[in-house]
Design an enzyme around this catalytic site. Structure first.
Site, PDB file in Angstrom:
ATOM      1  N   CYS A  90      -1.866   5.545  10.111  1.00  0.00           N
ATOM      2  CA  CYS A  90      -1.935   6.935  10.579  1.00  0.00           C
ATOM      3  C   CYS A  90      -3.326   7.170  11.173  1.00  0.00           C
ATOM      4  O   CYS A  90      -4.091   8.017  10.708  1.00  0.00           O
ATOM      5  CB  CYS A  90      -1.642   7.917   9.448  1.00  0.00           C
ATOM      6  SG  CYS A  90      -2.673   7.728   7.973  1.00  0.00           S
ATOM      7  N   ASP A 127       1.810  -0.189   5.242  1.00  0.00           N
ATOM      8  CA  ASP A 127       1.238   1.128   5.550  1.00  0.00           C
ATOM      9  C   ASP A 127      -0.251   1.011   5.215  1.00  0.00           C
ATOM     10  O   ASP A 127      -0.708   1.457   4.165  1.00  0.00           O
ATOM     11  CB  ASP A 127       1.927   2.200   4.710  1.00  0.00           C
ATOM     12  CG  ASP A 127       1.509   3.605   5.109  1.00  0.00           C
ATOM     13  OD1 ASP A 127       0.840   3.748   6.148  1.00  0.00           O
ATOM     14  OD2 ASP A 127       1.834   4.545   4.379  1.00  0.00           O
ATOM     15  N   CYS A 175       0.872  -1.192   0.000  1.00  0.00           N
ATOM     16  CA  CYS A 175       0.000   0.000   0.000  1.00  0.00           C
ATOM     17  C   CYS A 175       0.901   1.232   0.000  1.00  0.00           C
ATOM     18  O   CYS A 175       0.804   2.115   0.867  1.00  0.00           O
ATOM     19  CB  CYS A 175      -0.948   0.011   1.182  1.00  0.00           C
ATOM     20  SG  CYS A 175      -1.859  -1.536   1.411  1.00  0.00           S
ATOM     21  N   PRO A 216       1.305   7.419  -1.469  1.00  0.00           N
ATOM     22  CA  PRO A 216       2.040   8.141  -2.511  1.00  0.00           C
ATOM     23  C   PRO A 216       3.551   7.968  -2.482  1.00  0.00           C
ATOM     24  O   PRO A 216       4.241   8.523  -3.307  1.00  0.00           O
ATOM     25  CB  PRO A 216       1.666   9.601  -2.236  1.00  0.00           C
ATOM     26  CG  PRO A 216       1.448   9.647  -0.768  1.00  0.00           C
ATOM     27  CD  PRO A 216       0.824   8.333  -0.399  1.00  0.00           C
TER      28      PRO A 216
END
Length: 413
Positions: A351, A298, A235, A238
């Site tokens: 996050c 991630d 994943c 960006p």
């Protein structure tokens, strides 16, 4: 008399109103609304619209309380006068716009009785000199989910975050701190005041650094130097962590389901001169040709840890989104564990400030724990008793805070 459309500054306010409507009524992100809402606006107006929308969402509960204190009966949640008053208060109390300018640029968004109502309420609040609390009041469901951490987290949400950069070569930290007038909280990290034009900073064109919050840089740091070994960034888009792993000497495979988002990674790899094998594929259908020495997940998450820069998450994330994403996280972690070579390391990161996406996910992993050590973290941060890492916006307040993350690490026996 000038027509409403000719009032200077009105297009920016109208755009902000549209962006807020997309978040609060349709549950979209601010970014999803930007393309349509900001179309045709000059850069200055677009920046102002973003700032008004973000500050409105950051302090929404407190703005609503102020509005309700000045009306006999509470306005409906979706009433346009309430929406416009929120914008007006954001400009006055957060962006230091003089009240007369607020009135001139916001009231044209209304007509008739609603205009007179908004004018009267705003005038009453300015006469009273209403003030905001030291930190934003969280929506009740959010405060309940975050429990005893809610107060400290809210304190870290009062201001937008500073600008963090990650250097390609950590040995040049001191040199670039001087060049950019930056502080550093860890090797390879630079922190500048917010509002900097990123593309105009020295070192951007030469690929010396990339934008990445300090907390977001910690998962890849916990994998250490690669020495040419194989790592999977799952994943990846960006791509900040892919860039880190490549700079740390790993032979990186960056996998993400979004080919569009991977294009940004391709651009940053080209700009920095770093190398990675990019694959656009569904992780639930893809299979690697050989095991990896390290895997960084991630994982897709609610991103509530980014509330400092994306305050829309405070109002559009709820139990349904959390449950859906936690299921994806569990399946991803179980699948990726099978791609790890014996002795390899798995790092899981989100996050998110939601324990369901962090601690609860870590409890399901069957690999051998590899506890995170205090000496691996920036000064002021420490592992949890379980050897995990939990950061939130209220931490390191003297340095400007950091995003909320959960990170855990394991090894395959």
């Amino acid at each position: 008399m000038a027509k409403a459309e000719e009032v200077p500054g009105l297009p920016a306010r109208r755009a902000a109103l549209r962006m807020l409507d997309g978040v609060l009524r349709r549950g979209e992100t601010l970014e999803q609304n930007e393309a349509a809402a900001l179309r045709g606006l000059p850069a200055s107006d677009a920046g102002l619209a973003r700032a008004i929308a973000a500050e409105t969402l950051r302090w929404l509960v407190d703005f609503d309380a102020a509005v309700d204190s000045a009306t006999r009966e509470n306005l409906p949640e979706d009433a346009k006068p309430r929406a416009v008053l929120r914008l007006m208060l954001a400009q006055w109390l957060r962006l230091d716009t003089p009240p007369h300018a607020v009135v001139a640029t916001a009231l044209p968004l209304l007509s008739g009785g609603p205009k007179r109502l908004a004018h009267g309420v705003f005038g009453s609040l300015t006469k009273r000199g209403v003030e905001l609390p030291p930190s934003p009041t969280l929506p009740d469901p959010v405060a309940e989910r975050w429990g005893e951490r809610a107060g400290a987290i809210a304190a870290g949400l009062a201001e937008p975050p500073p600008l963090d950069l990650t250097l390609k070569d950590a040995s040049q930290t001191a040199e670039w701190a001087v060049k950019l007038g930056a502080d550093s909280l860890a090797p390879g990290h630079l922190r500048l005041s917010r509002g900097q034009a990123v593309h105009e900073l020295e070192g951007y064109e030469d690929g010396v650094w990339w934008v990445q919050d300090l907390a977001a840089s910690l998962p890849a740091r916990l994998l250490g130097e690669g020495g040419g070994k194989r790592a999977l960034d799952l994943c990846a888009a960006p791509g900040g962590k892919t860039l880190q792993l490549a700079a740390q000497g790993w032979d990186v495979t960056a996998l993400d389901i979004s080919a569009k988002r991977l294009k940004l990674l391709e651009e940053n790899l080209k700009r920095t001169g770093l190398l990675a094998n990019i694959i656009a594929a569904d992780a639930f259908k893809w299979e690697p040709e050989a095991p990896f020495d390290a895997i960084l997940i991630d994982a897709p998450c609610t991103a509530t840890g980014t509330a400092r820069r994306h305050p829309d998450v405070l109002h559009r994330i709820g139990p349904r989104q959390i449950a859906d994403l936690s299921d994806v996280q569990a399946r991803l972690t179980e699948r990726a564990s099978g791609w790890l070579a014996p002795g390899g390391t798995l790092v899981y990161a989100v996050c998110s400030l939601e324990s369901v996406e962090g601690e609860a996910q870590a409890a399901k992993v069957v690999l051998a724990p590899d506890p995170i050590r205090a000496d691996e973290l920036p000064e002021g941060l420490s592992p949890t008793p379980d050897g995990h890492l939990r950061t939130d916006p209220g931490m390191l307040p003297e340095h400007g805070g950091l995003d909320g993350f959960f990170v855990a690490r394991w090894r395959k026996a």
